[in-house]
Design an enzyme around this catalytic site. Structure first.
Site, PDB file in Angstrom:
ATOM      1  N   GLY A  12       0.774  -1.230   0.000  1.00  0.00           N
ATOM      2  CA  GLY A  12       0.000   0.000   0.000  1.00  0.00           C
ATOM      3  C   GLY A  12       0.806   1.281   0.000  1.00  0.00           C
ATOM      4  O   GLY A  12       0.382   2.267   0.605  1.00  0.00           O
ATOM      5  N   ASN A  14       1.235   3.201  -2.588  1.00  0.00           N
ATOM      6  CA  ASN A  14       0.412   4.169  -3.330  1.00  0.00           C
ATOM      7  C   ASN A  14      -0.747   4.664  -2.466  1.00  0.00           C
ATOM      8  O   ASN A  14      -1.115   5.836  -2.525  1.00  0.00           O
ATOM      9  CB  ASN A  14      -0.117   3.548  -4.625  1.00  0.00           C
ATOM     10  N   ASN A 108      -6.713   3.065 -12.056  1.00  0.00           N
ATOM     11  CA  ASN A 108      -5.690   2.101 -11.662  1.00  0.00           C
ATOM     12  C   ASN A 108      -4.327   2.717 -11.954  1.00  0.00           C
ATOM     13  O   ASN A 108      -4.203   3.563 -12.830  1.00  0.00           O
ATOM     14  CB  ASN A 108      -5.852   0.811 -12.474  1.00  0.00           C
ATOM     15  N   HIS A 110      -0.464   1.632 -13.067  1.00  0.00           N
ATOM     16  CA  HIS A 110       0.264   0.512 -13.674  1.00  0.00           C
ATOM     17  C   HIS A 110       1.741   0.886 -13.751  1.00  0.00           C
ATOM     18  O   HIS A 110       2.077   2.005 -14.149  1.00  0.00           O
ATOM     19  CB  HIS A 110      -0.307   0.248 -15.071  1.00  0.00           C
ATOM     20  N   ASP A 151      -5.934  -3.462 -18.270  1.00  0.00           N
ATOM     21  CA  ASP A 151      -4.986  -2.358 -18.546  1.00  0.00           C
ATOM     22  C   ASP A 151      -5.306  -1.614 -19.842  1.00  0.00           C
ATOM     23  O   ASP A 151      -4.418  -1.021 -20.454  1.00  0.00           O
ATOM     24  CB  ASP A 151      -3.524  -2.881 -18.627  1.00  0.00           C
ATOM     25  N   GLU A 180       4.863   6.764  -9.644  1.00  0.00           N
ATOM     26  CA  GLU A 180       3.469   6.419  -9.317  1.00  0.00           C
ATOM     27  C   GLU A 180       2.958   7.317  -8.195  1.00  0.00           C
ATOM     28  O   GLU A 180       1.837   7.821  -8.240  1.00  0.00           O
ATOM     29  CB  GLU A 180       3.366   4.954  -8.872  1.00  0.00           C
TER      30      GLU A 180
END
Ligand code: GRF
Length: 207
Positions: A12, A14, A108, A110, A151, A180
């Site tokens: 976690g 992000n 999302n 990636h 994706d 990110e």
């Protein structure tokens, strides 16, 4: 105020970047729910430490039915009046049961520059291994909306990193992760300010 749910299966980082950005006032939204399919995940622990409502549903309670699982998750999100779902290392393939009601309201992150190095099986270290194997000069991270193809949804933001000659999947992953952590909160900010428009399956960022 936009109500956000963050879904995570792992450590976690992000999720933490989103919490920190919220606390710093970067976006006008509130992380109202942290959800995981892994009760013992680091994400659950972070949520509890931050006193954010944290719910985990172990997928083994729903053997064989992704749809039934997603229906339960949808009910949870609807009951909390969630406006935006942020997948942050959520390691489950989603079904249309959850994707459709949250179309262009679910993002999302990636660890690669989509549309390259995406799709089924392309996650985590697999992406970085493939990037190095392909001798790419650049990699990076992508925040995109979630649609039914893995994706494949419209790209919101990307950030680049140079691939060094001596990079390993681990060293590359470390630098990509930093990107990110920068672009995900920024994508959430744009969403909260109503600045993301999707036209013909492409994102337009409004000024
Ligand atoms: C990130 O690399 C993200 O791109 C991918 O899963 C990883 C999650 O890392 N979808 P963390 O749990 O946020 O640290």
């Amino acid at each position: 105020m936009i109500k956000i749910a963050v879904f995570a299966s792992g450590g976690g980082s992000n999720l933490q970047a989103l919490i920190d950005a919220q606390d710093a006032g970067l976006f006008k939204g509130k992380i109202a729910l942290i959800f995981s399919n892994v009760p013992e995940s680091g994400a659950m622990e972070r949520g509890e430490n931050e006193r954010i409502e944290s719910v985990a549903i172990a997928s083994k309670e729903y053997p064989g039915s992704r749809e039934a699982y997603d229906a339960e998750v949808l009910r949870l999100c609807e009951s909390k009046k969630i406006d935006l779902i942020c997948l942050a290392g959520y390691m489950r393939i989603l079904t249309p049961v959850l994707i459709k009601p949250f179309l262009y309201k679910m993002m999302n992150v990636h660890p690669g520059l989509l549309p390259k190095f995406g799709g089924e099986g392309m996650y985590g270290h697999h992406v970085h291994e493939a990037v190095i194997k392909a001798k790419e000069k650049e990699s990076g991270a992508t925040v995109h909306f979630v649609t039914e193809g893995v994706d494949a949804g419209p790209i919101i933001l990307q950030g680049n990193v140079k691939v060094q000659l001596n990079d390993t999947p681990e060293t590359l992953a470390e630098r990509v992760l930093k990107v990110e952590h920068q672009i995900y909160p920024e994508a959430v900010r744009l969403f909260c300010e109503g600045k993301i428009k999707v036209v013909d399956n492409r994102v337009r960022i409004l000024n």
